[in-house]
Scaffold this active site. Structure first.
Site, mmCIF file in Angstrom:
data_model
loop_
_atom_site.group_PDB
_atom_site.id
_atom_site.type_symbol
_atom_site.label_atom_id
_atom_site.label_comp_id
_atom_site.label_asym_id
_atom_site.label_seq_id
_atom_site.Cartn_x
_atom_site.Cartn_y
_atom_site.Cartn_z
ATOM 1 N N PHE A 91 0.816 -1.208 0.000
ATOM 2 C CA PHE A 91 0.000 0.000 0.000
ATOM 3 C C PHE A 91 0.852 1.262 0.000
ATOM 4 O O PHE A 91 0.559 2.223 -0.709
ATOM 5 C CB PHE A 91 -0.950 0.005 1.202
ATOM 6 C CG PHE A 91 -2.257 -0.673 0.937
ATOM 7 C CD1 PHE A 91 -3.335 0.027 0.425
ATOM 8 C CD2 PHE A 91 -2.412 -2.022 1.202
ATOM 9 C CE1 PHE A 91 -4.546 -0.598 0.179
ATOM 10 C CE2 PHE A 91 -3.607 -2.667 0.965
ATOM 11 C CZ PHE A 91 -4.694 -1.952 0.453
ATOM 12 N N ALA A 94 2.306 1.671 -3.466
ATOM 13 C CA ALA A 94 1.261 2.084 -4.404
ATOM 14 C C ALA A 94 0.866 3.538 -4.188
ATOM 15 O O ALA A 94 0.785 4.326 -5.142
ATOM 16 C CB ALA A 94 0.036 1.185 -4.258
ATOM 17 N N GLU A 95 0.644 3.926 -2.943
ATOM 18 C CA GLU A 95 0.214 5.298 -2.675
ATOM 19 C C GLU A 95 1.322 6.298 -3.001
ATOM 20 O O GLU A 95 1.048 7.391 -3.492
ATOM 21 C CB GLU A 95 -0.233 5.462 -1.222
ATOM 22 C CG GLU A 95 -0.763 6.859 -0.970
ATOM 23 C CD GLU A 95 -1.709 6.948 0.207
ATOM 24 O OE1 GLU A 95 -2.066 8.093 0.523
ATOM 25 O OE2 GLU A 95 -2.087 5.923 0.784
ATOM 26 N N SER A 96 2.554 5.925 -2.773
ATOM 27 C CA SER A 96 3.671 6.816 -3.097
ATOM 28 C C SER A 96 3.704 7.107 -4.596
ATOM 29 O O SER A 96 3.856 8.257 -5.009
ATOM 30 C CB SER A 96 4.986 6.195 -2.641
ATOM 31 O OG SER A 96 4.995 6.024 -1.242
#
Length: 175
Positions: A91, A94-96
């Protein structure tokens, strides 16, 4: 508790008492370069330059544009207690990528500079990995003037899909 059962105590934490201090300009520049961020994008990223969590996880940008982002992260040091890559690390990776991709869309495609905020992040884990490097590729699903959506696919060293994430960001324009 019986006398034969060992007592389990939590380890002492070494977390800082307050927020991570902002680096000096020279430290920020060095952190950005170490993380693979091209100089042309340094001004888009906040006062930390590279998120302290990204540094702890060893995330490194390999390719950066509004149309395609690629980053790597080592498995070592990012495992859960059974020895496989922690789902939360997927996560964070992915968020980065999704967050920076939204910023690059605003800058490169719209010719503007505005902050973006994540409004949704979901992921499906397909398989586990216990060693090597994870490579994440982020591509746009929709690039608008108010919202962006990206798909982020994480793969192992053999190219096998580990997880698929989808992130939506809102572009914060002045009111």
């Amino acid at each position: 508790m019986s006398d034969s059962t060992p007592e389990i105590t939590a380890p002492e934490t070494t977390a800082p008492a307050g927020p991570t201090p902002f680096p000096t300009d020279a430290e920020r520049r060095a952190l950005l370069e170490e993380s693979g961020i091209p100089e042309e994008f340094h001004h888009l990223l906040g006062p930390h330059g590279v998120a302290p969590l990204n540094r702890r996880l060893g995330i490194r940008m390999v390719e950066m544009s509004a149309e395609r982002m690629v980053a790597t992260m080592p498995v070592a040091g990012n495992e859960q207690n059974v020895g496989i890559l922690h789902g939360g690390a997927h996560f964070v990776l992915a968020e980065s990528l999704g967050s920076v991709a939204a910023l690059l869309h605003v800058y490169q495609n719209l010719g503007e500079v505005h902050p973006t905020v994540g409004t949704e992040l979901s992921a499906t884990h397909h398989r586990s990995v216990s060693e090597g490097t994870v490579t994440a590729t982020c591509t746009p699903l929709n690039l608008g003037r108010q919202m962006t959506s990206h798909e982020i696919v994480m793969r192992d060293d053999a190219g096998r899909r580990l997880s698929t994430a989808r992130m939506t960001n809102m572009i914060l324009r002045p009111r």
